[in-house]
Design a protein around this motif. Structure first.
Motif, PDB file in Angstrom:
ATOM      1  N   THR A 223      33.373  50.887  64.475  1.00  0.00           N
ATOM      2  CA  THR A 223      32.692  51.689  65.482  1.00  0.00           C
ATOM      3  C   THR A 223      31.529  52.499  64.790  1.00  0.00           C
ATOM      4  N   PRO A 224      31.675  53.137  63.646  1.00  0.00           N
ATOM      5  CA  PRO A 224      30.929  53.794  62.915  1.00  0.00           C
ATOM      6  C   PRO A 224      29.557  52.990  62.492  1.00  0.00           C
ATOM      7  N   ALA A 225      29.893  51.712  62.006  1.00  0.00           N
ATOM      8  CA  ALA A 225      28.850  51.030  61.412  1.00  0.00           C
ATOM      9  C   ALA A 225      27.932  50.427  62.641  1.00  0.00           C
ATOM     10  N   LEU A 226      28.593  49.970  63.809  1.00  0.00           N
ATOM     11  CA  LEU A 226      28.163  49.646  64.694  1.00  0.00           C
ATOM     12  C   LEU A 226      27.160  50.533  65.499  1.00  0.00           C
ATOM     13  N   GLN A 227      27.553  51.754  65.666  1.00  0.00           N
ATOM     14  CA  GLN A 227      26.878  52.770  66.167  1.00  0.00           C
ATOM     15  C   GLN A 227      25.396  53.067  65.350  1.00  0.00           C
ATOM     16  N   ALA A 228      25.695  53.141  63.945  1.00  0.00           N
ATOM     17  CA  ALA A 228      24.503  53.225  63.193  1.00  0.00           C
ATOM     18  C   ALA A 228      23.579  52.130  63.416  1.00  0.00           C
ATOM     19  N   ALA A 229      23.786  51.044  63.463  1.00  0.00           N
ATOM     20  CA  ALA A 229      22.979  49.924  63.466  1.00  0.00           C
ATOM     21  C   ALA A 229      22.306  49.766  64.956  1.00  0.00           C
ATOM     22  N   LEU A 230      22.967  50.333  65.878  1.00  0.00           N
ATOM     23  CA  LEU A 230      22.515  50.245  67.121  1.00  0.00           C
ATOM     24  C   LEU A 230      21.589  51.523  67.350  1.00  0.00           C
ATOM     25  N   ALA A 231      21.762  52.815  66.667  1.00  0.00           N
ATOM     26  CA  ALA A 231      20.956  53.669  66.896  1.00  0.00           C
ATOM     27  C   ALA A 231      19.865  53.263  66.092  1.00  0.00           C
ATOM     28  N   GLN A 232      19.573  52.577  64.927  1.00  0.00           N
ATOM     29  CA  GLN A 232      18.476  52.160  64.409  1.00  0.00           C
ATOM     30  C   GLN A 232      17.728  51.203  65.294  1.00  0.00           C
ATOM     31  N   ALA A 233      18.465  50.582  65.873  1.00  0.00           N
ATOM     32  CA  ALA A 233      17.474  49.444  66.781  1.00  0.00           C
ATOM     33  C   ALA A 233      17.160  50.040  68.064  1.00  0.00           C
ATOM     34  N   VAL A 234      17.831  51.069  68.548  1.00  0.00           N
ATOM     35  CA  VAL A 234      17.312  51.481  69.905  1.00  0.00           C
ATOM     36  C   VAL A 234      16.300  52.476  69.616  1.00  0.00           C
ATOM     37  N   ALA A 235      16.190  53.178  68.450  1.00  0.00           N
ATOM     38  CA  ALA A 235      15.105  54.146  68.314  1.00  0.00           C
ATOM     39  C   ALA A 235      13.635  53.673  68.521  1.00  0.00           C
ATOM     40  N   ALA A 236      13.559  52.320  68.372  1.00  0.00           N
ATOM     41  CA  ALA A 236      12.087  51.731  68.477  1.00  0.00           C
ATOM     42  C   ALA A 236      11.816  51.211  69.769  1.00  0.00           C
ATOM     43  N   THR A 237      12.673  51.345  70.749  1.00  0.00           N
ATOM     44  CA  THR A 237      12.985  50.984  71.949  1.00  0.00           C
ATOM     45  C   THR A 237      12.803  51.917  73.268  1.00  0.00           C
ATOM     46  N   PRO A 238      12.384  51.659  74.324  1.00  0.00           N
ATOM     47  CA  PRO A 238      12.352  52.733  75.322  1.00  0.00           C
ATOM     48  C   PRO A 238      13.967  52.973  75.846  1.00  0.00           C
ATOM     49  N   PHE A 239      15.012  52.512  75.476  1.00  0.00           N
ATOM     50  CA  PHE A 239      16.348  52.606  75.948  1.00  0.00           C
ATOM     51  C   PHE A 239      16.782  53.994  75.439  1.00  0.00           C
ATOM     52  N   ARG A 240      17.776  54.586  76.202  1.00  0.00           N
ATOM     53  CA  ARG A 240      18.295  55.942  75.678  1.00  0.00           C
ATOM     54  C   ARG A 240      19.177  55.523  74.781  1.00  0.00           C
ATOM     55  N   GLU A 241      19.581  56.518  73.883  1.00  0.00           N
ATOM     56  CA  GLU A 241      20.539  56.413  72.973  1.00  0.00           C
ATOM     57  C   GLU A 241      21.962  56.007  73.288  1.00  0.00           C
ATOM     58  N   ASP A 242      22.332  56.672  74.491  1.00  0.00           N
ATOM     59  CA  ASP A 242      23.774  56.454  75.058  1.00  0.00           C
ATOM     60  C   ASP A 242      23.519  55.411  75.984  1.00  0.00           C
ATOM     61  N   ALA A 243      22.567  54.490  76.076  1.00  0.00           N
ATOM     62  CA  ALA A 243      22.604  53.295  77.150  1.00  0.00           C
ATOM     63  C   ALA A 243      23.566  52.155  77.079  1.00  0.00           C
TER      64      ALA A 243
ATOM     65  N   ALA B 233      15.904  42.809  67.283  1.00  0.00           N
ATOM     66  CA  ALA B 233      15.268  41.598  68.172  1.00  0.00           C
ATOM     67  C   ALA B 233      15.948  41.421  69.711  1.00  0.00           C
ATOM     68  N   ALA B 234      17.236  41.572  69.662  1.00  0.00           N
ATOM     69  CA  ALA B 234      17.797  41.463  71.092  1.00  0.00           C
ATOM     70  C   ALA B 234      17.336  42.511  71.981  1.00  0.00           C
ATOM     71  N   LEU B 235      17.138  43.809  71.510  1.00  0.00           N
ATOM     72  CA  LEU B 235      16.550  44.671  72.369  1.00  0.00           C
ATOM     73  C   LEU B 235      15.243  44.786  72.858  1.00  0.00           C
ATOM     74  N   ASP B 236      14.460  44.101  71.854  1.00  0.00           N
ATOM     75  CA  ASP B 236      13.053  43.743  72.131  1.00  0.00           C
ATOM     76  C   ASP B 236      12.757  42.718  73.301  1.00  0.00           C
ATOM     77  N   GLU B 237      13.619  41.666  73.289  1.00  0.00           N
ATOM     78  CA  GLU B 237      13.612  40.843  74.273  1.00  0.00           C
ATOM     79  C   GLU B 237      14.324  41.235  75.474  1.00  0.00           C
TER      80      GLU B 237
END
Length: 771
Positions: A525-545, A129-133
Motif C-alpha cells: 500500500t505505501p509503495a502504491l500510494q507513492a507511485a499513484l501520488a506521483q502520477a496524479v500530480a501531473a493530471t487534473p485528478f484529485r489526490e484522493d480520487a 500514462a494510464a491517467l493521461d489516457e
C-alpha cells in the motif's frame, strides 16, 4: 355367468387398470439421459463423448438469430432479449457481444482482476500514462461508460479482461451487438443450466426464450430462430409425440376394426386390449421398482415390443368352439402359448447381461409385460368370453383359404437351403456399408435445420465439435498449469495457420501458481500510494480520487488465489466448467479448437506437452460398434436359449427344426430385404429382429400345435392370419414415420411378419389327415 356379468367384470378390470395407471404415473420418474443406452466408455475420447452428450457445453448451447427488421431495430431487440434472459435462473450464460463491461467480473471478484490480468503494471510511469489516457477518455463520447470504473480501476483492467475473454473469432458487431456477416440477423449464444439430456429443462428454456422474444419484439415483424441440441430435442420430441399420437390412434382404430371383422363382436376389441394393457402396466411397474428412473425410450420401445402380447387373446378367441368351455380352450392352448411366451422372454432376458442400463430396463419391461399379458390371458380372460361362440373353423372364407393353402406346395429342405443361401448372399454382398456407425445419420432433424445450425455456429465462431485437446492431471491446479504450458504451442500453431483459434480454462482462470506470482509482483500500500501520488500530480485528478483502487490492490495482495468453485454464480462459471472437467481423483483440461486444418500436425505439436487430440466422431463410432457387439452377443445367446426352450417343449428333432426354420429364414430374408434396398443396419434394426423372431416362433408353434386335424388347422390359420394382419398394419404404419428409429423398427417387423406368416405356412403346416 350371464353376459351382463361378464361385461361388468371386464369393465371392472378396465377400471382397475385405469386406477393402477394413474397411481403409477404419479410416482413414475421418466429419464431422458441417453447415456443409459450407451455402453460403459473405455477410452478417454469415449468418456469425454458421454459427458458431452449430457452435461457438456455443446449439449447446453442454444444459438439464437433475430431477423426481419433493420439492423438498428434488431440490435435493440437483441439487447432487450439479453437483458430479459440474463436474470432468468434457467440460463447460465446469455451473450450477444453487448452489455455493460462491468458484467465481465462481478463486484465480489473485481479485486481479483489484478491476479487474472497478465499485464498489470503499477509503476509510476505506467500509472501516469494510464491517467493521461483517462483524461482524454473523459473528454470523449465514452465518458459516461468509463466514469463509473475510474475510481477503482484507473488502468481499465476490467475492460482489458473483458476484451481478452471475447471469443477468438467473435462475430461481426453492429450497433454494439453481434450480427451475421451480412448484417441481416442479430445473434446471441445462450447456455442453459438444464443438461442436454433433460428434455423438460430444455423445453422450459426454449419456451422462456420465445416468451421473452414476444415481449421485446412488440409490433415489429422481426422473427426468431433458435438452433442447437436442446432446440432440436424439443422439436423432435414434439414431432415424435405428434406422430406417435397419430400412429397410436390409427393403430387402435385398426386393431378394433380388424378384431371386429374377424370375430364380428364389439366385445372382442375390448377384451383383447385388457391383457395388453395389463402387461404394459406390469412392465412399467417392474422397471420403476428395480431402477432409479424409467427412460423414455424404454417406455416407447417397450410398449412396441410387448405388442406381441396382442396375439395371446387372439389365439384364445380363434380357438374357441361350441361345446368346449373357454377355460378348457385356454388349458389346451397353454403349453404352446407358454412355450412362445417363455422363448420370447428368454430372448429379451439376454439383454440383462448386455452391460447397458437402458437395455436392462427394456428386458425387465418386456419380460414382465409379456409374462403378465400371457397369465392374464390364461387365468382371467376365459371368464369373460362368451362360452358359446361361433367356430372360426366353419367360416367359409377360412375354409376356402385353407383349401388353397393345402393345394399349394410345401417348402422342403433343399429349396429352404437355397432361399437361405440367396438371402445371405444378398445381405453380404449388397453395395454400401453393412453397419451404420454414424450417430448423426440417425437424427430425425431435417437437413435444412442442421445446415442452419452449422451456419450460425460458423457466424458465432463456435469451436469445432469434432476435435478437442485433453490434458489429464491429478487435480485442477495441475490441469491449469499444464494448460498454461501449452499456450505457446497453441499460439505457434495459430500463427502457422494450422488452426484459427482455441479456447481453454486458463484463459479465464490462471493457475494458483500464476496468481501467486502476479500477487507477489503487486506493490504494498505505501509503495502504491507513492507511485499513484506521483502520477496524479501531473493530471487534473484529485489526490484522493483513486482510494478505491488502492483498496482493491491491497485486497488482491491478501486474497487467496481464485479457484473454480469461487466462480459459482458468475458468467465465468459455465465457461470454465465446460473446459475444466473435475472428477474423483482427477481433472481434465480441455482445449476447444476452431478452424482446424491439420489434425496430425496438432497432435505432433501438443504431444510433448502431454496433451491428446481426441476425435469425438471416431469415439462415437467406436462406441456404437462396441454397443452393437454387445447386442450381437446377446442375440447369439438368445438364439441358443430360444432353441433350447423349443427343444424342451417339443422333444422331437424334426418338429424343432420345422418350428425354428421359418424364424431363422425370416431373419435372413429381413437382412436381405434391408441390404438390398441400400439400408445400412443400425442398433434398432437388431433389437427389432428379436421381435420379428418372437412373432415367427409364435406362428410356427401354433401351426405345429394344430397337427393334422382339419378343424384345428383352420382355427390356427384364422388365429395366425388375424395376428399377422394386426401386427403388420401396426408396424407398417410405424414404417411410414419420419423418425429414423421408429421407421427402422417398423420396416424390420413389417417385413418379418409377412415373411414369418408365409414361411410358417409353407414349412410347418402338416398335410390334412383324411376325414
Amino acid at each position: 355367468m350371464t353376459a351382463r356379468h361378464r361385461l361388468l367384470l371386464a369393465l371392472l378390470w378396465l377400471a382397475a387398470l385405469a386406477l393402477a395407471g394413474g397411481a403409477l404415473s404419479a410416482r413414475l420418474q421418466l429419464s431422458g439421459d441417453l447415456r443409459r443406452f450407451m455402453p460403459e466408455p473405455r477410452t478417454p475420447a469415449q468418456k469425454l463423448l458421454i459427458d458431452e452428450l449430457g452435461e457438456g457445453p455443446g449439449a447446453r448451447l442454444l444459438l439464437v438469430a433475430i431477423g426481419g427488421e433493420p439492423p438498428q431495430t434488431l440490435a435493440a431487440q437483441s439487447e432487450a432479449l439479453r437483458a430479459a434472459l440474463a436474470g432468468d435462473a434457467r440460463f447460465a450464460l446469455v451473450a450477444n457481444g453487448g452489455g455493460d463491461a462491468l458484467e465481465a467480473i462481478p463486484p465480489r471478484l473485481r479485486p481479483y482482476r489484478y491476479l487474472l490480468s497478465p499485464g498489470f503494471d503499477a509503476s509510476a510511469a505506467a500509472l501516469r500514462a494510464a491517467l493521461d489516457e483517462r483524461v482524454q477518455d473523459l473528454a470523449s463520447p465514452a465518458a459516461t461508460l468509463l466514469e463509473p470504473l475510474l475510481p477503482r480501476d484507473p488502468t481499465l483492467e476490467t475492460l482489458k479482461l473483458a476484451e481478452r475473454w471475447q471469443p477468438t473469432h467473435a462475430p461481426r458487431r453492429l450497433h454494439g451487438v453481434w450480427f451475421d456477416r451480412g448484417g441481416r440477423e442479430a445473434l446471441l449464444a445462450v447456455q442453459t443450466r438444464a443438461a442436454g439430456f433433460d428434455p423438460a429443462g430444455q423445453a422450459a428454456a426454449l419456451a422462456a426464450i420465445r416468451a421473452a422474444f414476444e415481449r421485446v419484439r412488440g409490433g415489429t415483424r422481426s422473427r426468431l430462430d433458435v438452433t442447437g441440441p436442446g432446440a432440436f430435442a424439443v422439436e423432435v420430441g414434439g414431432r415424435t409425440q405428434r406422430e406417435a399420437g397419430v400412429i397410436g390412434t390409427l393403430d387402435s382404430l385398426l386393431f378394433a376394426l380388424l378384431l371386429w371383422l374377424a370375430y364380428r363382436s364389439w366385445k372382442a376389441p375390448l377384451l383383447g386390449a385388457l391383457p395388453l394393457a395389463s402387461g404394459g402396466l406390469a412392465g412399467l411397474a417392474a422397471v420403476a421398482l428395480l431402477f432409479e428412473g424409467v427412460h423414455g425410450i424404454t417406455v416407447a420401445f417397450g410398449f412396441t415390443l410387448i405388442g406381441v402380447a396382442q396375439d395371446y387373446p387372439i389365439h384364445l378367441f380363434s380357438h374357441q368352439r361350441p361345446g368346449v368351455s373357454p377355460w378348457a380352450s385356454a388349458r389346451a392352448l397353454w403349453p404352446t402359448l407358454g412355450t412362445g411366451v417363455a422363448s420370447t422372454c428368454i430372448a429379451y432376458a439376454t439383454f440383462l447381461v448386455s452391460g447397458v442400463d437402458g437395455l436392462r430396463q427394456l428386458a425387465v419391461f418386456t419380460v414382465a409385460g409379456l409374462g403378465t399379458a400371457a397369465l392374464a390371458t390364461r387365468l382371467l380372460l376365459p371368464g369373460l368370453i362368451d362360452p358359446a361362440p361361433r367356430d372360426t373353423a366353419s367360416l367359409p372364407w377360412v375354409q376356402r383359404l385353407w383349401r388353397a393353402a393345402a393345394r399349394g406346395p410345401r417348402l422342403r429342405a433343399l429349396p429352404a437351403l437355397a432361399l437361405a443361401l440367396a438371402a445371405a448372399a444378398v445381405a453380404a454382398f449388397a453395395p454400401g456399408p453393412f453397419w451404420e456407425n454414424d450417430l448423426a445419420r440417425l437424427t430425425p432433424v431435417p437437413t435444412p435445420r442442421l445446415q442452419r445450425d452449422a451456419q450460425l455456429r460458423a457466424e458465432l465462431g463456435a469451436p469445432d465439435v469434432r476435435y478437442v485437446l485433453a490434458l489429464a492431471a491429478p487435480d485442477t491446479e495441475a490441469a491449469l498449469q499444464a494448460s498454461e504450458r501449452l499456450l505457446p504451442v497453441l499460439e505457434r500453431l495459430r500463427a502457422q495457420g494450422v488452426l484459427q483459434g482455441f479456447d481453454l480454462a486458463a484463459r479465464y482462470l490462471p493457475s494458483a501458481a500464476t496468481q501467486r506470482a502476479r500477487q507477489a509482483a503487486l506493490p504494498d500500500t505505501p509503495a502504491l500510494q507513492a507511485a499513484l501520488a506521483q502520477a496524479v500530480a501531473a493530471t487534473p485528478f484529485r489526490e484522493d480520487a483513486f482510494a478505491g483502487f488502492v483498496e482493491d490492490v491491497a485486497a488482491a495482495r491478501r486474497a487467496a488465489p481464485l479457484s473454480p468453485r469461487d466462480l459459482d454464480g458468475t458468467p465465468l462459471a459455465a465457461t470454465v466448467a465446460s473446459l475444466l472437467l473435475q472428477g474423483e481423483g482427477q481433472a481434465t483440461a480441455l482445449v476447444s479448437l476452431s478452424g482446424l486444418r491439420d489434425p496430425a500436425a496438432v497432435q505432433r505439436a501438443v504431444a510433448p506437452a502431454g496433451a491428446r487430440l481426441l476425435d469425438l466422431k471416431q469415439a462415437s463410432e467406436s462406441l456404437v460398434a462396441e454397443y452393437r457387439t454387445r447386442v450381437l452377443w446377446a442375440l447369439a445367446l438368445a438364439a441358443v436359449l430360444l432353441a433350447a426352450t423349443v427343444w424342451l417343449a417339443l422333444r422331437a428333432p424334426r418338429r424343432v427344426l420345422r418350428v425354428l426354420a421359418p424364424m431363422a429364414l425370416t431373419t435372413l430374408v429381413i437382412l436381405a430385404a434391408l441390404r438390398g434396398a441400400g439400408v445400412e443396419l443400425n442398433l434398432f434394426h437388431l433389437v427389432a429382429l428379436i421381435l420379428a423372431a418372437g412373432l415367427g416362433l409364435d406362428y410356427a408353434l401354433f401351426f405345429d400345435h394344430a397337427g393334422d386335424a382339419p378343424d384345428e388347422q383352420r382355427r390356427a390359420l384364422h388365429a395366425i392370419l388375424v395376428c399377422s394382419a394386426v401386427t403388420f398394419v401396426v408396424f407398417a404404419l410405424l414404417a411410414l414415420s419420419t423418425i429414423p428409429v421408429l421407421r427402422a423398427i417398423g420396416v424390420t417387423v413389417a417385413v418379418g411378419v409377412a415373411s414369418n406368416f408365409a414361411l410358417a405356412l409353407l414349412i410347418v403346416r402338416r398335410p390334412t389327415a383324411p376325414a
